[in-house]
Design an enzyme around this catalytic site. Structure first.
Site, PDB file in Angstrom:
ATOM      1  N   ALA A 112      13.162   7.159   8.257  1.00  9.87           N
ATOM      2  CA  ALA A 112      13.245   7.104   9.646  1.00  9.87           C
ATOM      3  C   ALA A 112      13.635   8.660  10.418  1.00  9.87           C
ATOM      4  CB  ALA A 112      14.284   6.134  10.299  1.00  9.87           C
ATOM      5  N   LYS A 113      13.233   8.609  11.534  1.00  9.66           N
ATOM      6  CA  LYS A 113      13.562   9.922  12.101  1.00  9.66           C
ATOM      7  C   LYS A 113      13.475   9.766  13.693  1.00  9.66           C
ATOM      8  CE  LYS A 113      14.228  14.213  10.608  1.00  9.66           C
ATOM      9  NZ  LYS A 113      14.504  14.576   9.307  1.00  9.66           N
TER      10      LYS A 113
END
Ligand code: GLU
Length: 428
Positions: A112-113
């Protein structure tokens, strides 16, 4: 370093780059087309707009992102960055790289980011605290210690993580408050952080360089290195390389470029930058240099440790280094990569090179989860063991398949998904 008119290309390029890297590796192993379809897209994308009161009483509305790419190997994991280039495509690209990074490292995490599109230098500390807290509130239950675990990235740090933790805890029912410490990693040690997490990324970058040099039978003593970005990653990498006898001959940051053929003192430069609002420009015993000439500086090792798409078809032909160690995420674009390959310049790919950070995060998460506290020595020892295993795996795969390190790293990561999707199948 990055001029505003280049920003659009930069963010578009990052998504194109990660997709090309993935598809090239998928072609090499003839990846099952159904699995390819799944991995080509992100699972969830959250965009939030939230108001924050500024110090002068005015209200500003900010845009924040969290993209969750894949969680078939474990909870989503990845940093939050505060930068004007943060947008949905940048978050997608960076989330995908996290998936490959955690899979390659053999961690029980997905990718994720996220972050906020802003220039943090324009805000006071109190404003940044309110922005961070309100962003955390907007993310709500889309993050969580067993769901999605943020960490520091560009322009965020242990303090940012402490604010996120405190806001998350404060908005949960009492029974859940003390058991959620591992909702973020990269916290200050006093607030549940781990020894060594501060230097984990830079130490990992240094280790991959050391392992590469050992493999090539090249002593690091007196080797010349240049670093782009003198934040957490650039500083700690330089710190460990200098201890090994290597010489820092040029640094570039968002404010400019400095050089010294005899070597810049890493600790003095760090102290100087701290005093000068983070800028290295004007450091005594250094000569300013044109930003555009940075990558052409004579050196043995080049460490891009700032933003994406810095090594391009324009500067790749001029690079003197024999090794590029990617401290940043996505610093080399696809056209540059081809030139580097032709020129026999080795690249230690980001998903291996800077994976010490997320491995350090994993150690912090484990300690929080199990109520343990490990010493600095213990953390660095475990990190070194893991980095060595990962480097060896990539090197062996590259040799076995006669491919470059990036392709080898992607193949190892993708093979984990081939296995998990084959074993689990697709619901329903
Ligand atoms: N932001 C770092 C990275 O890009 C660390 C992520 C983490 O620790 O979750 O790898």
């Amino acid at each position: 370093m990055i001029k505003s008119k280049e920003k659009k290309n930069q963010k578009q390029g990052m998504l194109e780059n990660v997709m090309t890297q993935f598809n090239q590796a998928a072609d090499l192993i003839d990846l099952n087309p159904n699995i390819r379809k799944i991995l080509e897209v992100t699972n969830n994308e959250l965009v939030v707009h939230f108001p924050v009161r500024m110090d002068n009483g005015e209200v500003e509305v900010f845009t924040g992102y969290r993209v969750q790419h894949n969680n078939s190997l474990g909870p989503y994991k990845g940093g939050l960055r505060y930068h004007p280039t943060v947008d949905i495509d940048a978050a997608r690209a960076l989330a995908m790289w996290m998936t490959w990074k955690t899979a390659l490292a053999g961690l029980p995490y997905g990718g994720a980011k996220g972050g906020i599109q802003l220039d943090p230098s324009k805000y006071s500390m109190a404003e940044l605290e309110r922005i961070t807290r309100r962003f955390t509130y907007a993310l709500g239950d889309n993050i969580g210690p067993e769901l999605d675990i943020p960490a520091p990235d560009v322009n965020t740090n242990a303090q940012t993580m402490a604010w996120i933790l405190d806001t998350y805890m404060s908005t949960k029912p009492p029974a859940a408050r003390s058991s959620n410490m591992h909702v973020v990693t990269g916290k200050p040690i006093g607030a549940g952080g781990s020894e060594g997490r501060d230097r984990a990324t830079g130490f990992g970058v240094f280790l991959t360089i050391k392992f590469w040099a050992e493999h090539k039978n090249i002593p690091l003593e007196n080797k010349r290195f240049i670093v782009q970005g003198f934040g957490n990653v650039g500083y700690w990498t330089s710190h460990f390389l200098e201890k090994e006898g290597a010489k820092l001959v040029a640094v570039q940051d968002a404010f400019g470029t400095i050089t010294n053929d005899e070597g810049l003192s890493v600790e003095d430069l760090f102290a100087y930058a701290k005093e000068n609002e983070g800028s290295i420009v004007g450091f005594p015993n250094s000569t300013p240099c044109d930003n555009a000439d940075f990558f052409a500086i004579d050196c043995d090792i080049c460490i891009p440790a700032a933003l994406g798409n810095q090594i391009t078809a324009e500067n790749a032909p001029l690079i003197k280094a024999k090794l590029i160690a990617e401290g940043a995420n996505g610093p080399t674009d696809v056209s540059a990569e081809m030139i580097l390959r032709e020129r026999n310049i080795d690249v230690i790919p980001d998903i291996l090179c800077n994976s010490g950070g997320v491995i350090g995060s994993y150690f912090e998460w484990l300690q929080n989860r199990n109520g343990e506290i490990w010493s600095l020595e213990e953390v660095l020892q475990k990190l070194e063991k893991k980095m060595r295993e990962n480097f060896e795996r990539v090197k062996n795969k590259a040799e076995a398949r006669s491919v470059d390190y990036r392709s080898a790293a992607f193949i190892i990561a993708i093979e984990r998904f081939e296995q998990v999707y084959t074993q689990r199948g697709i619901f329903p």
